[in-house]
Design a protein around this motif. Structure first.
Motif, mmCIF file in Angstrom:
data_model
loop_
_atom_site.group_PDB
_atom_site.id
_atom_site.type_symbol
_atom_site.label_atom_id
_atom_site.label_comp_id
_atom_site.label_asym_id
_atom_site.label_seq_id
_atom_site.Cartn_x
_atom_site.Cartn_y
_atom_site.Cartn_z
ATOM 1 N N VAL A 53 5.979 11.082 10.635
ATOM 2 C CA VAL A 53 5.325 12.331 11.003
ATOM 3 C C VAL A 53 3.956 12.402 10.336
ATOM 4 O O VAL A 53 3.758 11.899 9.234
ATOM 5 C CB VAL A 53 6.166 13.563 10.608
ATOM 6 C CG1 VAL A 53 7.446 13.628 11.411
ATOM 7 C CG2 VAL A 53 6.480 13.571 9.127
ATOM 8 N N VAL A 54 3.029 13.043 11.034
ATOM 9 C CA VAL A 54 1.695 13.261 10.485
ATOM 10 C C VAL A 54 1.753 14.553 9.686
ATOM 11 O O VAL A 54 2.074 15.606 10.230
ATOM 12 C CB VAL A 54 0.637 13.355 11.608
ATOM 13 C CG1 VAL A 54 -0.738 13.646 11.016
ATOM 14 C CG2 VAL A 54 0.611 12.084 12.427
ATOM 15 N N VAL A 77 15.663 11.115 9.618
ATOM 16 C CA VAL A 77 14.987 10.430 8.518
ATOM 17 C C VAL A 77 13.522 10.318 8.915
ATOM 18 O O VAL A 77 13.195 9.716 9.933
ATOM 19 C CB VAL A 77 15.593 9.028 8.257
ATOM 20 C CG1 VAL A 77 14.877 8.341 7.111
ATOM 21 C CG2 VAL A 77 17.087 9.136 7.998
ATOM 22 N N LYS A 78 12.676 10.943 8.110
ATOM 23 C CA LYS A 78 11.250 10.922 8.435
ATOM 24 C C LYS A 78 10.453 10.590 7.193
ATOM 25 O O LYS A 78 10.908 10.799 6.063
ATOM 26 C CB LYS A 78 10.816 12.250 9.042
ATOM 27 C CG LYS A 78 11.119 13.453 8.206
ATOM 28 C CD LYS A 78 10.850 14.740 8.968
ATOM 29 C CE LYS A 78 11.314 15.902 8.106
ATOM 30 N NZ LYS A 78 11.191 17.156 8.764
ATOM 31 N N LYS A 79 9.286 10.052 7.434
ATOM 32 C CA LYS A 79 8.358 9.806 6.337
ATOM 33 C C LYS A 79 6.954 10.002 6.878
ATOM 34 O O LYS A 79 6.718 9.913 8.088
ATOM 35 C CB LYS A 79 8.550 8.415 5.739
ATOM 36 C CG LYS A 79 8.107 7.260 6.578
ATOM 37 C CD LYS A 79 8.321 5.955 5.806
ATOM 38 C CE LYS A 79 7.866 4.765 6.589
ATOM 39 N NZ LYS A 79 8.149 3.508 5.883
ATOM 40 N N PRO A 80 6.015 10.281 5.983
ATOM 41 C CA PRO A 80 4.651 10.539 6.443
ATOM 42 C C PRO A 80 3.977 9.277 6.979
ATOM 43 O O PRO A 80 4.205 8.179 6.485
ATOM 44 C CB PRO A 80 3.926 11.047 5.197
ATOM 45 C CG PRO A 80 4.834 10.856 4.052
ATOM 46 C CD PRO A 80 6.179 10.461 4.553
ATOM 47 N N VAL A 81 3.166 9.478 7.984
ATOM 48 C CA VAL A 81 2.328 8.411 8.523
ATOM 49 C C VAL A 81 1.271 8.078 7.481
ATOM 50 O O VAL A 81 0.720 8.966 6.841
ATOM 51 C CB VAL A 81 1.654 8.874 9.842
ATOM 52 C CG1 VAL A 81 0.578 7.897 10.290
ATOM 53 C CG2 VAL A 81 2.686 9.076 10.934
ATOM 54 N N LYS A 82 1.022 6.799 7.313
ATOM 55 C CA LYS A 82 -0.029 6.374 6.386
ATOM 56 C C LYS A 82 -1.276 6.031 7.191
ATOM 57 O O LYS A 82 -1.208 5.353 8.212
ATOM 58 C CB LYS A 82 0.429 5.162 5.581
ATOM 59 C CG LYS A 82 1.562 5.483 4.642
ATOM 60 C CD LYS A 82 1.958 4.288 3.816
ATOM 61 C CE LYS A 82 3.094 4.687 2.902
ATOM 62 N NZ LYS A 82 3.565 3.576 2.105
ATOM 63 N N ARG A 92 -6.665 3.440 11.205
ATOM 64 C CA ARG A 92 -5.378 3.156 11.844
ATOM 65 C C ARG A 92 -4.305 3.991 11.164
ATOM 66 O O ARG A 92 -4.473 4.447 10.032
ATOM 67 C CB ARG A 92 -5.017 1.676 11.711
ATOM 68 C CG ARG A 92 -6.065 0.732 12.224
ATOM 69 C CD ARG A 92 -5.811 0.390 13.637
ATOM 70 N NE ARG A 92 -6.741 -0.649 14.043
ATOM 71 C CZ ARG A 92 -7.222 -0.719 15.250
ATOM 72 N NH1 ARG A 92 -6.876 0.140 16.148
ATOM 73 N NH2 ARG A 92 -8.054 -1.681 15.580
ATOM 74 N N THR A 93 -3.192 4.141 11.860
ATOM 75 C CA THR A 93 -2.042 4.809 11.259
ATOM 76 C C THR A 93 -0.848 3.872 11.312
ATOM 77 O O THR A 93 -0.754 3.005 12.183
ATOM 78 C CB THR A 93 -1.691 6.114 11.999
ATOM 79 O OG1 THR A 93 -1.396 5.828 13.356
ATOM 80 C CG2 THR A 93 -2.813 7.122 11.899
ATOM 81 N N MET A 97 9.551 2.450 10.225
ATOM 82 C CA MET A 97 10.811 2.952 9.660
ATOM 83 C C MET A 97 11.848 1.840 9.489
ATOM 84 O O MET A 97 13.022 2.125 9.271
ATOM 85 C CB MET A 97 11.371 4.051 10.565
ATOM 86 C CG MET A 97 10.471 5.264 10.723
ATOM 87 S SD MET A 97 10.186 6.168 9.191
ATOM 88 C CE MET A 97 11.788 6.848 8.888
ATOM 89 N N ASP A 98 11.437 0.579 9.565
ATOM 90 C CA ASP A 98 12.384 -0.542 9.525
ATOM 91 C C ASP A 98 13.242 -0.564 8.266
ATOM 92 O O ASP A 98 14.454 -0.779 8.347
ATOM 93 C CB ASP A 98 11.650 -1.881 9.652
ATOM 94 C CG ASP A 98 11.033 -2.094 11.023
ATOM 95 O OD1 ASP A 98 11.089 -1.171 11.855
ATOM 96 O OD2 ASP A 98 10.509 -3.194 11.262
ATOM 97 N N ILE A 99 12.650 -0.357 7.117
ATOM 98 C CA ILE A 99 13.411 -0.421 5.858
ATOM 99 C C ILE A 99 14.448 0.695 5.815
ATOM 100 O O ILE A 99 15.600 0.474 5.412
ATOM 101 C CB ILE A 99 12.471 -0.351 4.633
ATOM 102 C CG1 ILE A 99 11.580 -1.587 4.581
ATOM 103 C CG2 ILE A 99 13.268 -0.179 3.346
ATOM 104 C CD1 ILE A 99 12.327 -2.907 4.430
#
Length: 189
Positions: A53-54, A77-82, A92-93, A97-99
């Motif tokens: 997620v942004v 399960v979410k994590k911020p876009v880098k 780029r973003t 989520m592979d790990i």
């Protein structure tokens, strides 16, 4: 592969990958129907949905879907876009989520009979092999019907069964943009 009625099943949905596969088939997915389909066929232990997620945006097109999934029994399960700048100076973003998928699938494997992975990412071939070594059958859902195909050949070959996403659309899909669709053309998991 149809799960057995007493089989313990978990769904692992790579949101961005599944979105891309459904979009290539010009379809939207109804996640309520998806979960209901597996609940009717087996003992559904868990349904995971993974997405990046942004952060900091006032409105995110994925937020309504993530909220709905979270409220309706999915483990989201979410994590911020880098954000990063490549060698050519382009911003780029990245939101891989592979790990997270690999850790959750390996941790849950001892309590499963069958894992269903909704992704065509070839990086998951070794994960599927490791989970199979623990005695868990693995079904992979993606599509060969797009150009290029959304499923990596090595992942398709490693799976116990490959299910063509298009064949599930009568049960879990809706035409793109249909009223009540949980993913619309503007949503981006």
């Amino acid at each position: 592969m149809t799960p057995y009625p007493t089989e313990r099943v978990a769904l692992f949905i790579d949101g961005a990958n599944l979105y891309s596969a459904a979009k290539s088939l010009n379809a939207d997915l109804d996640f309520r129907k998806l979960v209901d389909m597996y609940r009717a066929k087996a003992v559904l232990v868990r349904a995971y949905y993974y997405t990046a997620v942004v952060e900091g945006e006032e409105f995110s097109p994925i937020k309504p879907l993530v909220d709905w999934l979270d409220y309706n029994g999915f483990t989201v399960v979410k994590k911020p876009v880098k954000r990063f700048t490549d060698a050519q100076g382009h911003t780029r973003t990245k939101g891989n989520m592979d790990i997270e998928i690999a850790v959750d699938m390996l941790e849950l494997a001892p309590r499963l009979d069958h894992a269903v992975l909704f992704s065509g990412d070839g990086d998951f071939r070794r994960l599927v092999q490791a989970v199979q070594a623990k005695g868990v059958r693995v079904t992979v859902v993606s599509t060969l019907k797009s150009q290029p195909p959304q499923i990596a050949d090595e992942l398709r070959r490693q799976a116990d069964v490959f299910i063509e996403l298009e064949s599930l659309l009568p049960e879990i899909g809706r035409p793109r943009g249909a009223p009540g669709s949980l993913i619309t053309g503007s949503d981006r998991p």
